[in-house]
Motif scaffolding. Structure first.
Motif, mmCIF file in Angstrom:
data_model
loop_
_atom_site.group_PDB
_atom_site.id
_atom_site.type_symbol
_atom_site.label_atom_id
_atom_site.label_comp_id
_atom_site.label_asym_id
_atom_site.label_seq_id
_atom_site.Cartn_x
_atom_site.Cartn_y
_atom_site.Cartn_z
ATOM 1 N N LEU A 132 -123.122 -42.710 -28.477
ATOM 2 C CA LEU A 132 -123.456 -41.946 -29.679
ATOM 3 C C LEU A 132 -122.844 -40.548 -29.628
ATOM 4 O O LEU A 132 -122.633 -39.923 -30.651
ATOM 5 C CB LEU A 132 -124.979 -41.838 -29.830
ATOM 6 C CG LEU A 132 -125.670 -43.109 -30.315
ATOM 7 C CD1 LEU A 132 -127.166 -42.978 -30.227
ATOM 8 C CD2 LEU A 132 -125.243 -43.434 -31.734
ATOM 9 N N MET A 133 -122.602 -40.043 -28.406
ATOM 10 C CA MET A 133 -121.976 -38.731 -28.296
ATOM 11 C C MET A 133 -120.471 -38.832 -28.497
ATOM 12 O O MET A 133 -119.769 -37.827 -28.420
ATOM 13 C CB MET A 133 -122.296 -38.102 -26.940
ATOM 14 C CG MET A 133 -123.752 -37.673 -26.830
ATOM 15 S SD MET A 133 -124.202 -37.144 -25.174
ATOM 16 C CE MET A 133 -123.769 -35.395 -25.268
ATOM 17 N N THR A 171 -126.436 -43.452 -25.143
ATOM 18 C CA THR A 171 -126.333 -42.050 -25.536
ATOM 19 C C THR A 171 -124.886 -41.588 -25.489
ATOM 20 O O THR A 171 -124.398 -40.945 -26.421
ATOM 21 C CB THR A 171 -127.188 -41.180 -24.607
ATOM 22 O OG1 THR A 171 -128.514 -41.692 -24.607
ATOM 23 C CG2 THR A 171 -127.200 -39.745 -25.054
ATOM 24 N N ASN A 227 -130.500 -37.364 -28.167
ATOM 25 C CA ASN A 227 -129.377 -38.111 -27.645
ATOM 26 C C ASN A 227 -128.431 -37.228 -26.859
ATOM 27 O O ASN A 227 -127.296 -37.019 -27.226
ATOM 28 C CB ASN A 227 -128.654 -38.839 -28.775
ATOM 29 C CG ASN A 227 -129.109 -40.268 -28.842
ATOM 30 O OD1 ASN A 227 -128.800 -41.055 -27.965
ATOM 31 N ND2 ASN A 227 -129.881 -40.592 -29.850
ATOM 32 N N LEU A 228 -128.976 -36.710 -25.787
ATOM 33 C CA LEU A 228 -128.157 -35.966 -24.837
ATOM 34 C C LEU A 228 -128.430 -36.591 -23.480
ATOM 35 O O LEU A 228 -129.337 -37.396 -23.321
ATOM 36 C CB LEU A 228 -128.553 -34.490 -24.845
ATOM 37 C CG LEU A 228 -128.283 -33.725 -26.136
ATOM 38 C CD1 LEU A 228 -128.820 -32.322 -26.021
ATOM 39 C CD2 LEU A 228 -126.808 -33.692 -26.464
ATOM 40 N N LEU A 229 -127.645 -36.189 -22.496
ATOM 41 C CA LEU A 229 -127.759 -36.833 -21.196
ATOM 42 C C LEU A 229 -128.617 -35.998 -20.259
ATOM 43 O O LEU A 229 -128.292 -34.846 -19.977
ATOM 44 C CB LEU A 229 -126.365 -37.039 -20.615
ATOM 45 C CG LEU A 229 -125.600 -38.070 -21.456
ATOM 46 C CD1 LEU A 229 -124.110 -37.891 -21.315
ATOM 47 C CD2 LEU A 229 -126.018 -39.468 -21.073
ATOM 48 N N PRO A 230 -129.700 -36.570 -19.768
ATOM 49 C CA PRO A 230 -130.629 -35.806 -18.941
ATOM 50 C C PRO A 230 -130.049 -35.410 -17.589
ATOM 51 O O PRO A 230 -130.561 -34.513 -16.945
ATOM 52 C CB PRO A 230 -131.819 -36.756 -18.755
ATOM 53 C CG PRO A 230 -131.258 -38.110 -18.985
ATOM 54 C CD PRO A 230 -130.144 -37.940 -19.972
ATOM 55 N N GLY A 265 -125.715 -41.545 -16.936
ATOM 56 C CA GLY A 265 -126.916 -40.928 -17.509
ATOM 57 C C GLY A 265 -127.487 -41.742 -18.648
ATOM 58 O O GLY A 265 -128.670 -41.680 -18.949
ATOM 59 N N GLY A 266 -126.664 -42.520 -19.319
ATOM 60 C CA GLY A 266 -127.142 -43.350 -20.427
ATOM 61 C C GLY A 266 -125.965 -43.821 -21.255
ATOM 62 O O GLY A 266 -125.350 -43.033 -21.963
ATOM 63 N N ARG A 305 -140.826 -32.028 -16.051
ATOM 64 C CA ARG A 305 -140.463 -32.099 -17.466
ATOM 65 C C ARG A 305 -141.719 -32.050 -18.329
ATOM 66 O O ARG A 305 -141.769 -31.390 -19.335
ATOM 67 C CB ARG A 305 -139.701 -33.399 -17.720
ATOM 68 C CG ARG A 305 -138.799 -33.351 -18.916
ATOM 69 C CD ARG A 305 -138.015 -34.637 -19.017
ATOM 70 N NE ARG A 305 -137.319 -34.964 -17.777
ATOM 71 C CZ ARG A 305 -136.678 -36.126 -17.607
ATOM 72 N NH1 ARG A 305 -136.650 -37.021 -18.550
ATOM 73 N NH2 ARG A 305 -136.059 -36.371 -16.472
ATOM 74 N N TYR A 335 -130.577 -37.522 -33.572
ATOM 75 C CA TYR A 335 -131.578 -38.566 -33.712
ATOM 76 C C TYR A 335 -132.936 -38.102 -33.206
ATOM 77 O O TYR A 335 -133.060 -37.066 -32.563
ATOM 78 C CB TYR A 335 -131.142 -39.811 -32.952
ATOM 79 C CG TYR A 335 -129.802 -40.312 -33.384
ATOM 80 C CD1 TYR A 335 -129.689 -41.223 -34.413
ATOM 81 C CD2 TYR A 335 -128.637 -39.839 -32.789
ATOM 82 C CE1 TYR A 335 -128.455 -41.682 -34.825
ATOM 83 C CE2 TYR A 335 -127.391 -40.284 -33.192
ATOM 84 C CZ TYR A 335 -127.308 -41.207 -34.210
ATOM 85 O OH TYR A 335 -126.087 -41.652 -34.621
ATOM 86 N N TYR A 361 -126.603 -39.359 -10.989
ATOM 87 C CA TYR A 361 -126.804 -38.224 -10.084
ATOM 88 C C TYR A 361 -126.128 -38.492 -8.740
ATOM 89 O O TYR A 361 -126.301 -39.581 -8.185
ATOM 90 C CB TYR A 361 -128.300 -37.988 -9.825
ATOM 91 C CG TYR A 361 -129.097 -37.619 -11.045
ATOM 92 C CD1 TYR A 361 -129.232 -36.294 -11.437
ATOM 93 C CD2 TYR A 361 -129.719 -38.606 -11.796
ATOM 94 C CE1 TYR A 361 -129.971 -35.963 -12.558
ATOM 95 C CE2 TYR A 361 -130.460 -38.294 -12.915
ATOM 96 C CZ TYR A 361 -130.587 -36.965 -13.298
ATOM 97 O OH TYR A 361 -131.310 -36.632 -14.400
#
Lengths: 507, 330
Positions: free
Chosen positions: B202-203, B199, A93-96, B195-196, B320, A89, B263
């Motif tokens: 979707l993974m 996400t 869409n990966l985890l930071p 982490g989300g 970042r 996307y 974390y």
């Protein structure tokens, strides 16, 4: 492209209905192995609905999907991943919070004695990523790397897990030119490996650079599939917009513009808008034309300080000013009606009166409340002037129709007596009658000597009220049309053509 | 190599070492194995519950029910051992099953109804506490010879420290927790969830089983903590361990885990527990300080760690931006 093996994925007659609308109407999509297939269409054409049907995020209401000749019905994104359809996307869409390797192997980590074999996983990740031209330490956190590299990691994950079809949904939207090239080299490599890649983007140049074929959607239907080597950008744009390129004659009002009000010199923000220059005089309407994602809204936001620019300068009546926040913009008597009035404009539960007075009160500061009688007078004046239809000034604004909400928003900014009004899609989602009224109002404001900048995707509308039109493509100013040049046809040409000199320099 | 994600853990370790050094310089006898052994024994039940809380917070959630679940378990055991002839081991198993199922049910509600964990576990907190009251409003003493056997189990250090069974259970819980969090797929999924969630979905991760598993672990460990607490106090009382969930959250945060999830380390929580225990021990040694100073110092530490976490978040975001920028110019 190889045709001897048959399509990797063949979607036939996909239909999807939402209450009141047909989102997809018998859509066909055929993906050959080793091709990059662009999926094109304006917003609402059905691209994302089609993708969601393919990836199992939505259940289709009709049609069939064949993957390698087998009929499949993915029930979820995880399901479609297992079947071989991987998706990447726009937002990575990966985890930071995980490392590169952990992201790459999440859910399928190499195990030893029931525990994750971390060292082996890192070694495998390094090897896999080397195959994508990345020489990075996979034990580092994902966020140690740029968005482009993260995007490649996301692609690597999708390909390693699925490996038949790769769907790229606007992967380049937040990348700059060099990063796009990094991504494209990876896509080319995957094409060599025989994957079918679906590429969705609003950037036509990128479509022509990387894609073999394109399927164009409009209003939930396929309007054509083209081999891109055989067609021009103009043909594709015509298909997307569905406009007959006939010259429309419009009565041009003579530009009786006054003094120069605002000069913008090289205003831009990296990754968002390439430097843009324009001058606006009092009593002038400058239109911003371009496809979705071409930088119309970005231009409006930069000029209003909603997003601070990182280059260029702005002059107001010959004096340099700084507009890095909307507050400063309002101080200079700028006003902006945003595109998405539901989320960025109206405060739904507040009364119409409070919504109208909001910006005026904000510009005065909360220490000096506007007297109730004056508030009423202002609200009533604009309700009358703009013909906002309502039961009472006290009713919550969310109860008004879209057109009346839009007029109330306009009233909010007109109440601040702006010299410079920016309108972003002022006629989106409102009915025909209100549409005409807003256009008449723009004319009226111009005649009164206000300077207006109007971003719109409605070409006829732009032609009707603009004294000049600036055409944007790929977040870059490509043409400026004035006077008799302003026709829908010329705008479409400018959107599609490859004639901007800056383009050649940059490439 | 030291990464910014390790920094909170390192700060926790440094805090612990510094605190211990300060304590030892004031009262050299605090270095004795007796103090160390008591530190483990006295904080065993809190430590076990905090392991579960670490998983919950790592996933971005919160579990407010554990204090009540600990009390419920204690009362349940006391009542069962008083009124029936059930062997304590069987009662333990029963208590663990009930509390694990209770946690799993809360996890299911959180996942399937998309309810905030705060509300669901708040309801769980009242439910468990209420159930404890229903069983008995009085403090019920536990007098069973098997309890005496368990309480009598200890390893005596030559210098006099008695390392009791319940301290050992806590250390073992931490070791298993560390393995699960960092070396299993489930553990990775917990981090992914923190982490989300969108996400992670979707993974293609199994969100339902992960969420249910996390709260089942938290509930089950609260049950184990309740068993340990009943061994520690030889009684079950429905008014006991009020607010222990907040102590556990404090230990997790002082242990360097980010409250917003994603974390942190289970090992950090261990040192968070030790730091909190150390403060208490110091106050006992001092003798003149009010025990409420424990709360004040823990409050100050919490503030310091929250500020540290915010600073680290800002620092990583700034980094970042610069890495993205440098890639664009290359």
């Amino acid at each position: 492209m190889t045709h001897d093996t048959g399509p990797v994925l063949h979607a036939k007659g996909i239909s999807k209905f939402f209450p009141g609308t047909i989102a997809l109407d018998e859509v066909d999509l055929r993906l050959e192995p080793g091709e990059v297939h662009a999926l094109l269409g304006e917003n609402g054409a059905g691209k994302s609905t089609l993708i969601k049907c393919l990836t199992g995020a939505y259940q289709r209401d009709g049609g069939s999907i064949h993957l390698d000749g087998q009929e499949v019905s993915p029930q979820s994104t995880a399901d479609s991943q297992r079947l071989g359809i991987g998706t990447v996307y726009q937002e990575v869409n990966l985890l930071p919070n995980l490392t590169v390797a952990e992201n790459l192997y999440l859910g399928r980590q190499p195990m030893r004695w029931g525990l994750m074999a971390r060292r082996r996983m890192n070694a495998m990740a390094r090897e896999t990523l080397a195959g994508y031209g990345l020489d990075i330490d996979p034990a580092e956190p994902l966020t140690a790397y740029s968005v482009a590299i993260q995007q490649v990691v996301a692609i690597a994950r999708a390909v390693e897990m699925s490996g038949k079809v790769l769907i790229l949904d606007e992967p380049t939207a937040s990348l700059d030119r060099d990063e796009v090239q990094l991504l494209f080299s990876v896509i080319r490599q995957l094409r060599e490996r025989g994957l079918a890649v679906v590429f969705i983007t609003h950037f036509l140049d990128q479509v022509f650079e990387i894609s073999d074929r394109a399927t164009i959607l409009r209003n939930g239907r396929v309007v054509g599939t083209r081999v891109l080597a055989d067609v021009s950008q103009k043909d594709v744009v015509t298909l997307m917009l569905g406009r007959q390129l006939e010259a429309q004659v419009h009565e041009r009002k003579p530009a009786k513009a006054g003094d120069t009000l605002i000069e913008v010199d090289g205003l831009g923000k990296r990754g968002m808008l390439e430097p843009l220059s324009l001058a606006l005089r009092e009593g002038e309407v400058v239109g911003l034309a371009g496809l979705l994602g071409s930088g119309r809204t970005e231009t409006a936001n930069l000029m209003f300080g909603a997003v601070p620019a990182d280059q260029g300068q702005m002059l107001l009546r010959g004096k340099e000013i700084s507009v890095s926040t909307p507050r400063e913009a309002v101080k200079h008597r700028f006003a902006l009606c945003p595109e998405d009035r539901k989320t960025e404009g109206i405060v739904g539960d507040l009364s119409v009166r409070d919504n109208i007075i909001l910006a005026r009160q904000a510009s005065q500061g909360w220490m000096r409340p506007i007297p109730r009688a004056e508030v009423n007078a202002i609200a009533e004046r604009y309700v009358k002037a703009l013909d906002i239809r309502l039961a009472s000034l006290d009713m919550p604004i969310r109860l008004l129709s879209g057109g009346n909400q839009q007029k109330a928003l306009l009233a909010r900014w007109l109440a601040t007596n702006p010299d410079f009004l920016i309108l972003d899609e002022p006629t989106r989602g409102i009915d025909v009658g209100a549409h005409a009224e807003i256009i008449a109002l723009i004319e009226q404001l111009r005649a009164d000597g206000m300077a207006l900048l109007v971003a719109s995707s409605e070409l006829e509308e732009l032609v009707a009220y603009s004294t000049r039109v600036i055409v944007l493509r790929d977040r870059k100013q490509v043409r400026e049309l004035a006077g008799a040049e302003i026709t829908p046809e010329n705008i479409v040409h400018a959107i599609a053509e490859h004639d901007a000199p800056t383009e050649e320099v940059a490439q | 190599m030291i990464r910014s994600t390790h920094l909170p853990l390192l700060v926790t370790l440094a805090t612990f070492v510094l605190a211990y050094a300060l304590c030892a310089s004031a009262y050299p006898s605090m270095l004795s194995t007796r103090v160390v052994a008591n530190l483990l024994t006295d904080n065993a039940f809190l430590g076990i519950a905090a392991v579960g809380m670490t998983f919950v917070i790592l996933s971005g959630g919160i579990d407010l029910s554990i204090g009540s679940v600990i009390a419920f378990t204690g009362v349940f055991l006391a009542v069962v051992l008083r009124d029936t002839s059930m062997h304590p081991l069987l009662a333990f198993a029963l208590a663990l099953m009930i509390t694990t199922a209770f946690g799993a049910a809360m996890g299911a509600l959180i996942h399937y109804l998309e309810m905030p964990p705060f509300i669901v576990t708040l309801a769980g907190m009242f439910l468990a506490r209420g159930a404890a009251y229903v069983l008995s409003t009085e403090s019920v003493p536990i007098t069973h010879e098997f309890y005496d056997v368990l309480q009598g189990l200890y390893w005596k250090d030559p210098s006099g420290g008695r390392f009791r069974l319940i301290g050992g259970i806590m250390v073992l819980t931490f070791l298993v927790g560390i393995l699960v969090a960092h070396r299993t797929r489930f553990g990775q999924n917990v981090y992914a969830l923190g982490g989300g969630g969108q996400t992670a979905k979707l993974m293609g991760l199994p969100l339902a089983s992960t969420t249910i598993g996390i709260y089942a672990i938290s509930g089950g460990l609260a049950g184990l903590s309740g068993i340990v607490f009943s061994l520690y106090t030889s009684a079950g009382y429905s008014l006991a361990t009020v607010g222990v969930e907040l102590d556990a959250i404090a230990a997790v945060v002082i242990g360097g885990t980010l409250l917003t999830g994603g974390y942190g380390y289970v090992a950090g929580t261990f040192f968070g527990i030790l730091i909190m225990g150390l403060i208490q021990t110091y106050i006992v040694f001092d003798g003149t300080l009010s025990s409420w100073w424990t709360k004040i110092v823990i409050g100050g530490l919490l503030f310091a760690f929250i500020v540290l976490q915010k600073g680290l978040t800002w620092a990583t975001q700034a980094r970042r931006r610069t890495t993205t920028g440098s890639a664009a110019h290359s």
